[in-house]
Scaffold this motif. Structure first.
Motif, mmCIF file in Angstrom:
data_model
loop_
_atom_site.group_PDB
_atom_site.id
_atom_site.type_symbol
_atom_site.label_atom_id
_atom_site.label_comp_id
_atom_site.label_asym_id
_atom_site.label_seq_id
_atom_site.Cartn_x
_atom_site.Cartn_y
_atom_site.Cartn_z
ATOM 1 N N TRP A 18 0.850 -1.194 0.000
ATOM 2 C CA TRP A 18 0.000 0.000 0.000
ATOM 3 C C TRP A 18 0.883 1.240 0.000
ATOM 4 O O TRP A 18 1.777 1.360 0.840
ATOM 5 C CB TRP A 18 -0.924 -0.017 1.211
ATOM 6 N N GLY A 19 0.665 2.110 -0.968
ATOM 7 C CA GLY A 19 1.488 3.306 -1.096
ATOM 8 C C GLY A 19 2.683 3.114 -2.007
ATOM 9 O O GLY A 19 3.331 4.092 -2.381
ATOM 10 N N LEU A 56 3.918 -14.070 3.844
ATOM 11 C CA LEU A 56 4.778 -14.523 4.946
ATOM 12 C C LEU A 56 4.443 -15.961 5.359
ATOM 13 O O LEU A 56 5.339 -16.727 5.724
ATOM 14 C CB LEU A 56 4.649 -13.573 6.143
ATOM 15 N N TYR A 77 9.660 -15.474 -2.676
ATOM 16 C CA TYR A 77 8.612 -14.462 -2.602
ATOM 17 C C TYR A 77 8.129 -14.126 -4.013
ATOM 18 O O TYR A 77 8.820 -14.375 -5.006
ATOM 19 C CB TYR A 77 9.140 -13.211 -1.908
ATOM 20 N N PHE A 115 -2.365 -11.043 12.807
ATOM 21 C CA PHE A 115 -1.224 -11.860 12.386
ATOM 22 C C PHE A 115 0.038 -11.139 12.786
ATOM 23 O O PHE A 115 0.133 -9.918 12.651
ATOM 24 C CB PHE A 115 -1.274 -12.032 10.859
ATOM 25 N N CYS A 155 4.525 -11.557 12.804
ATOM 26 C CA CYS A 155 5.680 -12.287 12.298
ATOM 27 C C CYS A 155 6.943 -11.615 12.824
ATOM 28 O O CYS A 155 7.126 -10.409 12.646
ATOM 29 C CB CYS A 155 5.651 -12.255 10.765
ATOM 30 N N ILE A 211 6.375 -7.616 12.477
ATOM 31 C CA ILE A 211 5.314 -7.142 11.579
ATOM 32 C C ILE A 211 3.984 -7.545 12.202
ATOM 33 O O ILE A 211 3.815 -8.702 12.596
ATOM 34 C CB ILE A 211 5.447 -7.805 10.194
ATOM 35 N N VAL A 252 -0.212 -7.426 11.518
ATOM 36 C CA VAL A 252 -1.408 -7.142 10.729
ATOM 37 C C VAL A 252 -2.598 -7.304 11.665
ATOM 38 O O VAL A 252 -2.674 -8.281 12.405
ATOM 39 C CB VAL A 252 -1.522 -8.137 9.546
ATOM 40 N N LEU A 284 -6.779 -6.365 11.478
ATOM 41 C CA LEU A 284 -7.854 -5.701 10.746
ATOM 42 C C LEU A 284 -9.183 -6.380 11.029
ATOM 43 O O LEU A 284 -9.258 -7.578 11.263
ATOM 44 C CB LEU A 284 -7.556 -5.700 9.246
ATOM 45 N N PHE A 290 12.286 -13.665 6.454
ATOM 46 C CA PHE A 290 11.221 -12.684 6.718
ATOM 47 C C PHE A 290 11.731 -11.266 6.431
ATOM 48 O O PHE A 290 11.036 -10.434 5.865
ATOM 49 C CB PHE A 290 10.750 -12.751 8.175
ATOM 50 N N LEU A 324 11.550 -9.917 2.781
ATOM 51 C CA LEU A 324 10.276 -9.352 2.309
ATOM 52 C C LEU A 324 10.059 -7.962 2.908
ATOM 53 O O LEU A 324 9.608 -7.040 2.215
ATOM 54 C CB LEU A 324 9.102 -10.272 2.660
ATOM 55 N N GLN A 356 11.884 -5.575 0.818
ATOM 56 C CA GLN A 356 11.254 -5.326 -0.484
ATOM 57 C C GLN A 356 10.140 -4.286 -0.343
ATOM 58 O O GLN A 356 9.856 -3.536 -1.286
ATOM 59 C CB GLN A 356 10.678 -6.625 -1.067
ATOM 60 N N ILE A 357 9.502 -4.260 0.816
ATOM 61 C CA ILE A 357 8.424 -3.296 1.050
ATOM 62 C C ILE A 357 8.996 -1.936 1.442
ATOM 63 O O ILE A 357 8.678 -0.906 0.849
ATOM 64 C CB ILE A 357 7.467 -3.829 2.137
ATOM 65 N N GLN A 366 10.498 0.747 -0.946
ATOM 66 C CA GLN A 366 9.650 1.494 -1.871
ATOM 67 C C GLN A 366 9.180 2.790 -1.224
ATOM 68 O O GLN A 366 8.619 2.766 -0.126
ATOM 69 C CB GLN A 366 8.429 0.659 -2.280
ATOM 70 N N GLU A 367 9.372 3.893 -1.960
ATOM 71 C CA GLU A 367 8.938 5.190 -1.445
ATOM 72 C C GLU A 367 7.428 5.155 -1.211
ATOM 73 O O GLU A 367 6.666 4.712 -2.065
ATOM 74 C CB GLU A 367 9.284 6.261 -2.488
ATOM 75 N N GLY A 368 7.002 5.619 -0.042
ATOM 76 C CA GLY A 368 5.566 5.702 0.239
ATOM 77 C C GLY A 368 4.988 4.454 0.876
ATOM 78 O O GLY A 368 3.863 4.478 1.358
ATOM 79 N N ALA A 369 5.740 3.351 0.875
ATOM 80 C CA ALA A 369 5.221 2.104 1.452
ATOM 81 C C ALA A 369 5.820 1.902 2.839
ATOM 82 O O ALA A 369 6.937 2.329 3.110
ATOM 83 C CB ALA A 369 5.576 0.924 0.558
ATOM 84 N N LEU A 413 5.632 -0.940 6.519
ATOM 85 C CA LEU A 413 5.119 -2.179 7.085
ATOM 86 C C LEU A 413 3.932 -1.872 7.985
ATOM 87 O O LEU A 413 3.955 -0.898 8.735
ATOM 88 C CB LEU A 413 6.207 -2.874 7.912
ATOM 89 N N PRO A 414 2.887 -2.726 7.959
ATOM 90 C CA PRO A 414 1.783 -2.484 8.886
ATOM 91 C C PRO A 414 2.279 -2.626 10.326
ATOM 92 O O PRO A 414 3.143 -3.441 10.624
ATOM 93 C CB PRO A 414 0.769 -3.580 8.533
#
Lengths: 332, 332
Positions: A150-151, A239, A249, B164, B166, B174, B176, B178, B287, B290, B293-294, B297-300, B302-303
């Motif tokens: 996201w983003g 994950l 991945y 979740f 990890c 990390i 998650v 929701l 882990f 990944l 990799q997130i 990225q600009e703007g991204a 981890l939750p």
């Protein structure tokens, strides 16, 4: 049956025969054929006959090792590690089902972790078969890159299916089977072929901007269901299916569709739970209570009901196959 | 710190003291206080101080048994069944964490099934604590009726959180966390208070029709994230959290918010997995790959990152509390 209609057995023989001619062992070819024909029978054509030529090309190129036998390591009474050895996913999934069917009724919960795998086909089928044996089952699979965080703008998650099945007394199980993209990529391919725009909310272009241009969408990333929550779920599946199993991945996985590059090497994680051990003797009746709360509402139905109806029809009337596709498979 | 700012320890003492005066054992009051203050510190106010008076009223009325001690049955080396005995959920969740932390590193996977439970608070916290111990963890909880089956009009699913976590090497896990409704019910309550319309896509009225009227929405049902796929996920969570555990389904559960009626009796299912047993020694490094990799990225991001920042601030600067709310809690 007409020339363009095959019984399920005829369809399996057609598919298995083609794969055997393309560097695949008879045992593996039979498992692949069972899976593709079952998908076709359930009306899930994206995982059916349409995959045969692509699978065959990958087996011939060695991107899939059609002779690979999955190796199973029983790490504990509740955990099996399965190496698919860059073969088809279906033999590894069958090994996982066998391990879980044995372990879950003893331990109450069991896990099978598959690594170095490939396209899992209809994610709902392995869990449905476990539910046919009285178990509640979950499957998480990762797939090649399709969705950005996201983003962000670069794909690091697949469309990452989640499947779940739950037995009911004296009837077919409840089956949930969904991928985490808002729509299937096939919808965007179809729009491009027709020269049509796609609705906003389906995809982003390569710069991470919303797009209604099908070609720009195919060069970019898919949007998840439920916006940020959907990418959080995709991260969770990535994950579980690849992180835990040591598989590739999404961003490191080659395509499931063509014969180029190294094997995709993705992963699947399956979990099975024994209802009687967790919830006691009345567990199946308790599941039925929720099913009734849903079915008693006008317009509502249990997920999986449509597949079962199509499957019954296919069993009775056979499967239609386009003559061109049939000829292509026979020519392999 | 100013009069309206409390250190975390002061806040816990305030909440625990109030609950002890309302028919709750000191041990249970301490666990509830820890949970509510941790929610407040993470910026999750809906699960923080705002719950104290409602919890206290339910304990006084006997809808929550504040003295209940959860009973734990070790059904197998991988499975613990936990009866929350209509007490607060937090003591049962603490028992589940302890059982999983012991079993998962031995068996590779373990499950704790909680029945006759109540509001689980921040679903991400129990799984985060398990990840702090090096485990991957999942939590599924059901909640009182809020969402209809797809095509129906009567609520049979709660907003049903999935959490979740990890672990990552040398940093926070990390997380998650929701719920499966498109927006929280609080957003609709706020719109009604302001006399504003709500956007289409948030809720249905009591006849199952889309509505932008906040009052009609509150009399109807919430819409899930991702349309039909979201209700399929809610069904999955309902079957895992209440079906398997023998707990009350959403439609049969009384409110978590008021002191009327029988106890809600909902359920939670927790699963913990041991990364080293499943993925081998390099699991945590995998882990991290990944996560990189997130984050690259600009703007991204981890939750869970925002929660951790707020938590650090609360630890350093204390928690603000509205004087009226503080007075209300002190007067209990």
């Amino acid at each position: 049956m007409s020339a363009n209609t095959l019984s399920l057995a005829e369809a399996e023989a057609l598919v298995a025969g083609a794969l055997e001619r393309c560097r695949t062992s008879p045992a593996n070819a039979a498992l692949v054929a069972r899976a593709l024909v079952a998908a076709e029978a359930d009306g899930l054509r994206g995982h059916g006959f349409s995959r045969v030529t692509s699978y065959a090309a990958q087996a011939r190129a060695g991107k899939i090792d059609g002779f690979a036998e999955p190796s199973v390591t029983h790490v504990s009474p509740a955990l099996a590690r399965i190496d698919a050895r860059h073969g088809f996913a279906y033999p590894a999934l069958a090994a996982a089902e066998a391990a879980l069917a044995e372990a879950a009724p003893i331990m109450g919960i069991a896990c099978a972790a598959i690594t170095r795998s490939h396209h899992c086909g209809v994610a709902g089928h392995p869990v449905e078969r476990l539910a046919d044996r009285g178990l509640v089952a979950l499957l998480f699979a990762n797939t090649p890159a399709a969705m950005a965080p996201w983003g962000g703008r670069t794909g690091v998650f697949g469309t990452n299916p989640i499947a779940f099945a739950c037995p009911l007394p004296d009837e077919a199980p409840i089956v949930v089977d969904l991928s985490l993209s808002k729509v299937a990529r096939g919808n965007i391919l179809a729009a491009r072929q027709k020269g049509e725009a796609i609705p906003e909310g389906w995809a982003l272009d390569r710069d991470g901007r919303p797009t209604t241009d099908a070609a720009a969408a195919l060069a970019g990333t898919m949007l998840p269901l439920g916006d940020a929550k959907g990418t959080a779920l995709a991260l969770m599946v990535e994950l579980l299916a690849a992180g835990l199993t040591g598989a590739n991945y999404a961003a490191d996985a080659s395509s499931f569709l063509d014969d180029r590059g190294a094997p995709p090497g993705t992963g699947q994680l399956l979990i099975a739970l024994d209802p009687a051990m967790i919830g006691g003797k009345g567990a199946l009746q308790h599941f039925r209570r929720l099913a009734e709360q849903i079915r008693s509402q006008e317009g509502a139905r249990l997920p999986g009901a449509r597949r079962i109806a199509l499957r019954a029809k296919a069993k009775a009337e056979g499967l239609a196959i386009a003559p061109a596709l049939r000829a292509e498979i026979e020519a392999l």
